[in-house]
Design an enzyme around this catalytic site. Structure first.
Site, PDB file in Angstrom:
ATOM      1  N   ALA A 241     -48.998   5.719 -28.145  1.00 12.54           N
ATOM      2  CA  ALA A 241     -50.239   6.490 -28.040  1.00 12.54           C
ATOM      3  C   ALA A 241     -51.287   6.184 -29.104  1.00 12.54           C
ATOM      4  O   ALA A 241     -52.481   6.342 -28.853  1.00 12.54           O
ATOM      5  CB  ALA A 241     -49.916   7.981 -28.090  1.00 12.54           C
ATOM      6  N   ASP A 287     -39.500   6.123 -31.230  1.00 12.25           N
ATOM      7  CA  ASP A 287     -39.492   4.853 -30.496  1.00 12.25           C
ATOM      8  C   ASP A 287     -39.638   5.176 -29.012  1.00 12.25           C
ATOM      9  O   ASP A 287     -38.836   5.930 -28.442  1.00 12.25           O
ATOM     10  CB  ASP A 287     -38.178   4.124 -30.775  1.00 12.25           C
ATOM     11  N   ASP A 302     -49.777   1.758 -22.690  1.00  9.12           N
ATOM     12  CA  ASP A 302     -50.644   0.759 -23.332  1.00  9.12           C
ATOM     13  C   ASP A 302     -49.711  -0.070 -24.208  1.00  9.12           C
ATOM     14  O   ASP A 302     -49.496   0.227 -25.374  1.00  9.12           O
ATOM     15  CB  ASP A 302     -51.721   1.459 -24.157  1.00  9.12           C
ATOM     16  N   CYS A 355     -54.429  -4.839 -24.032  1.00 12.27           N
ATOM     17  CA  CYS A 355     -55.721  -5.351 -24.511  1.00 12.27           C
ATOM     18  C   CYS A 355     -55.584  -6.853 -24.742  1.00 12.27           C
ATOM     19  O   CYS A 355     -55.761  -7.367 -25.838  1.00 12.27           O
ATOM     20  CB  CYS A 355     -56.182  -4.625 -25.773  1.00 12.27           C
TER      21      CYS A 355
END
Length: 424
Positions: A241, A287, A302, A355
Site C-alpha cells: 500500500a 508481508d 500495486d 509502474c
C-alpha cells in the site's frame, strides 16, 4: 569553517552522484541513510536539486564534455565536471561554479592533480553556452532503451526521453471536488480528474494541504483505483500500500479499506496522510504474502516492479540499475497475483498494476494469469473511465500508460493496469 564558494551543497550533491553512479544506490536510499543530514535545510534542498538535475541530464552532459576530454578522468572527477556543466548551462555564474568545482577537486589527495583539467574544461563550456541547446535529449542507457524500443518503437521512446529530460509537473488527487482544488492551487484539471500544477514550490505550503483536501499522486498512478471502482461499504484490500495514495482514494470512496505494506516507516507516512485527510483505513505492517485473511470484494495489487515508468520523477534509476534484478521481480509478481486472487470472495475483482514500461511486468503477466486460472476473466468494461483514451487499451484488456502520452502537458508516469474478475 565557513562554506567557501557555496561548496558544501555542491560537495553533498557530488556525494549523492557518487552513490548512484559508483555504488548503484538510489537517491531515496542515500537520503534515508542521512546523506544530507549535516546540511541546513536550504543547502540540503539545493544539493538534492542539483543531483537530480545532473542525473536527468547526465547523458547530455557527457556529450558536451566529450570534445574537451582526451581520455576519461576518474569517475569522481567526471561527476564534478557533470555537476559543473549542469550548473553553468542552468544559468549559475560560471566564475563561481568553476571556483567551487576546482576547490572540491583540490580537496582530495587523489583528485588534486585534476584541478587544471576541471578549470580548463568548465571555462570552455562556459564560453559556448549555446552548444548545450544543440544537443539531443538525453538517451536512456542501452540496457533499458533496447527493450523499450522493441516494445514501443523508436519514435515513442525518443518522445519519452524528451519528456523525461524536463522536470515533471506536480499532480494532485482531490479528495472531493477537482475544480475547487484546481482553483485553490492555481492548477488545471486533467481529463482523468487529477489536478496538475506546472510549478508547485513547497508542497506543504499549498492551499488545502493542511486541511487534507488532496494528496500528491501522479495522474497515471491514480487510475488503478478508478478501474477498481470501489463502492461504499465494500471490503477492499490494498496490498503493497505505501506510500498510500491508492489507499486514500479507496477510503474517500467510503470503502472499508485494509492497507498492508512491509515497511514500518512508509506505513507511518500512510497513517499520517490518512489523519491529515480525515480518512480511515486499517493499516497493517506485514508481508503481503503472509497475509491470509480472505473474503475481500476487491483487491488492489500495486506489485513491486522495475519502476521504469517513474524515471521522469526518479532519474537516478536508469543510472543506478542495470536490469539484472528484473527477472526476480517478474517472478515475484506472478506469485503475488496468485496470492491476491486467493484473498477474494467468489466473483471478486483484482486490479493488478505496475509502474513499469516493460510488457513482461504488465501485458504478459495478465496473459499468463489467465492461462493459470481457468474461469478468470478480464473486465474490459472497467476501462470505461472518464478521460481514458481508447488508444491506451491493450489487446488482452488492460491499460498501458506511457510518459509520451500527454507529452505537451508534461507527460505521465508509465503504468500498466488491468481488472480481473474471479468466477462467481
Amino acid at each position: 569553517m565557513a562554506d567557501q564558494d557555496g561548496r558544501a551543497p555542491r560537495k553533498a550533491a557530488l556525494d549523492l552522484l557518487q552513490g548512484v553512479t559508483a555504488e548503484g544506490r538510489l537517491l531515496p536510499e542515500l537520503m534515508a541513510a542521512g546523506a544530507l543530514s549535516a546540511l541546513p535545510p536550504e543547502d540540503r534542498a539545493r544539493a538534492q536539486r542539483l543531483a537530480i538535475e545532473t542525473l536527468r541530464a547526465i547523458d547530455r552532459a557527457d556529450r558536451l564534455l566529450k570534445p574537451y576530454l582526451q581520455r576519461n578522468p576518474p569517475l569522481i572527477v567526471r561527476n564534478v565536471l557533470r555537476l559543473g556543466v549542469v550548473e553553468i548551462v542552468g544559468g549559475a555564474a560560471p566564475h563561481g561554479v568553476v571556483n567551487a568545482m576546482v576547490g572540491i577537486v583540490g580537496q582530495g589527495k587523489r583528485t588534486a592533480q585534476f584541478k587544471g583539467l576541471v578549470n580548463a574544461v568548465l571555462r570552455k563550456v562556459a564560453a559556448d553556452p549555446a552548444a548545450w541547446d544543440k544537443l539531443p535529449a538525453p538517451r536512456l542507457p542501452g540496457w533499458l532503451r533496447q527493450p523499450l524500443v522493441a516494445a514501443w518503437g523508436r519514435p515513442a521512446v525518443e518522445t519519452m526521453e524528451a519528456v523525461q529530460a524536463v522536470a515533471p509537473p506536480l499532480d494532485l488527487t482531490p479528495k472531493a471536488d477537482p475544480q475547487a482544488v484546481a482553483a485553490a492551487v492555481g492548477g488545471i484539471v486533467l481529463p482523468t480528474g487529477s489536478v496538475r500544477l506546472a510549478s508547485a514550490g513547497q508542497v506543504t505550503a499549498l492551499p488545502g494541504y493542511d486541511s487534507g483536501d488532496w494528496w500528491v499522486q501522479d495522474a497515471a498512478a491514480a487510475l488503478p483505483v478508478r478501474l477498481l471502482a470501489p463502492k461504499s461499504g465494500e471490503k477492499v484490500l490494498d496490498l503493497c500500500a505505501a506510500p498510500g495514495g491508492k489507499t486514500m482514494q479507496m477510503a474517500a470512496a467510503e470503502a472499508s479499506v485494509t492497507a498492508i505494506d512491509l515497511s514500518e516507516a512508509r506505513m507511518a507516512r500512510v497513517s499520517a496522510n490518512l489523519a491529515r485527510t480525515g480518512l480511515t483505513a486499517e493499516v497493517i505492517v506485514a508481508d503481503a504474502m503472509a497475509f491470509d485473511r480472505g473474503g475481500f470484494d476487491a483487491v488492489l495489487l500495486d506489485a513491486p516492479c522495475s519502476a521504469t515508468g517513474t524515471m521522469r520523477r526518479h532519474p537516478d534509476l536508469p543510472v543506478a540499475k542495470d536490469g539484472s534484478e528484473f527477472g526476480a521481480l517478474i517472478a515475484q509478481q506472478e506469485v503475488m497475483i496468485d496470492h491476491a486472487l486467493s484473498l477474494l470472495r467468489p466473483g471478486g475483482r483484482l486490479v493488478f498494476c505496475t509502474c513499469s514500461l516493460l510488457p513482461d511486468e504488465g501485458e504478459v503477466q495478465i496473459d499468463e494469469a489467465l492461462a493459470r486460472h481457468p474461469g478468470l476473466t478480464v473486465d474490459r468494461a472497467a476501462l470505461d473511465v472518464p478521460g481514458v483514451d481508447p488508444a491506451w487499451r491493450t489487446e488482452e484488456g488492460g491499460l498501458r500508460l506511457r510518459p509520451d502520452y500527454w507529452a505537451d502537458q508534461g507527460g505521465m508516469d508509465g503504468f500498466y493496469m488491468a481488472c480481473l474478475t474471479t468466477p462467481a
